[in-house]
Design an enzyme around this catalytic site. Structure first.
Site, short mmCIF file in Angstrom:
data_model
loop_
_atom_site.label_atom_id
_atom_site.label_comp_id
_atom_site.label_asym_id
_atom_site.label_seq_id
_atom_site.Cartn_x
_atom_site.Cartn_y
_atom_site.Cartn_z
N ARG A 10 27.11 -4.21 12.59
CA ARG A 10 26.29 -2.99 12.53
C ARG A 10 25.61 -2.82 11.18
NH1 ARG A 10 25.08 -2.11 17.29
NH2 ARG A 10 24.41 0.00 16.73
N LYS A 13 21.31 -6.35 10.81
CA LYS A 13 20.79 -7.72 10.73
C LYS A 13 19.96 -8.10 11.95
CE LYS A 13 25.20 -9.66 12.27
NZ LYS A 13 25.76 -8.33 12.56
N THR A 33 23.42 -15.01 23.14
CA THR A 33 24.61 -15.82 23.35
C THR A 33 25.80 -15.04 23.89
OG1 THR A 33 25.39 -15.47 21.08
CG2 THR A 33 23.91 -17.34 21.46
N HIS A 48 20.30 -3.39 24.26
CA HIS A 48 19.56 -4.36 23.46
C HIS A 48 18.26 -4.77 24.14
CE1 HIS A 48 21.99 -5.19 19.95
NE2 HIS A 48 23.08 -5.25 20.68
N ARG A 49 18.34 -4.99 25.46
CA ARG A 49 17.13 -5.35 26.20
C ARG A 49 16.11 -4.22 26.14
NH1 ARG A 49 16.52 -9.31 29.96
NH2 ARG A 49 18.23 -10.80 30.24
N ARG A 52 14.33 -4.13 22.84
CA ARG A 52 13.29 -5.16 22.72
C ARG A 52 12.05 -4.79 23.51
NH1 ARG A 52 17.85 -8.44 23.08
NH2 ARG A 52 17.49 -9.06 25.24
N GLU A 63 19.52 -16.04 28.38
CA GLU A 63 20.95 -15.84 28.13
C GLU A 63 21.63 -17.21 28.18
OE1 GLU A 63 22.40 -12.90 30.82
OE2 GLU A 63 21.09 -11.33 30.01
#
Length: 201
Positions: A10, A13, A33, A48-49, A52, A63
């Site tokens: 967290r 990065k 990954t 996360h998707r 983006r 993936e």
């Protein structure tokens, strides 16, 4: 040459790495990954998707929990055939490749290599995978960004798996950092480029 982005959990990065990629190519391939083992991880992947998608940048998500070096080798062969690095089908435009993250990739391989608690044998098998990844990254001619974690800043783990994982992660990070022209450490959302500041003996 590849770029390495490292930091703690967290630390910001991944967000920095994504923004960095946007400066390297007009579109990108996001090699994720992580593996989904439970609903909490499924929700993380979904968020996360979504992040983006909201970035207004053309990401293709792949993936791939194990075969990262194989993907890089495959794209390198296409480069040799005159196809731009990681180009979309029918495109003449190179794409940046972002691998996030290597420490998850490492844990995937370590757990797969487990042979009834013989962590030394497992470590040897995973070390071969690390070397294959470093070789594939060294041969890859396109823009490439790796995200990893610094896992050795805390106390020594009390169990063998934790110690083997810590040691492998440290070795992997050192090998990739030696290869990369730029290595960024991200702390509290602030990236610092390390290689230009490295003390030379």
């Amino acid at each position: 040459m590849p770029i390495l982005v490292t930091g703690g959990a967290r630390s910001g990065k991944s967000r920095f790495a994504e923004r960095l990629c946007m400066t390297l190519a007009p579109s990108g391939v996001y090699v994720a990954t992580s593996q989904i083992y439970d609903e909490e991880m499924r929700e993380r992947v979904r968020l996360h998707r979504l992040q983006r998608e909201r970035a207004e940048y053309a990401w293709e998500t792949i993936e791939e929990p194990y075969g990262v070096s194989g993907l890089l080798e495959q794209w390198s062969k296409r480069i040799d055939a005159g196809i731009p690095p990681a180009a979309a089908p029918g495109s003449s435009e190179a794409r940046v490749v972002l691998v996030d993250c290597l420490t998850l990739w490492l844990s995937n391989w370590l757990l797969r290599a487990d042979s009834d608690g013989n962590w030394n044998a497992a470590a040897d098998a995973v070390a071969e995978q690390i070397d294959a990844l470093v070789a594939a990254a060294a041969a890859y001619a396109g823009p490439l960004v790796f995200v990893t974690n610094e896992v050795g800043d805390g106390i020594v783990p009390e169990y063998p798996l934790g110690r083997v994982y810590r040691d492998l992660a440290g070795s992997m990070n050192q090998k990739l950092a030696a290869l990369c022209d730029q290595v960024f450490l991200v702390t509290a959302g602030i990236p610092i480029e390390l290689k230009s500041r490295a003390y030379r003996l």
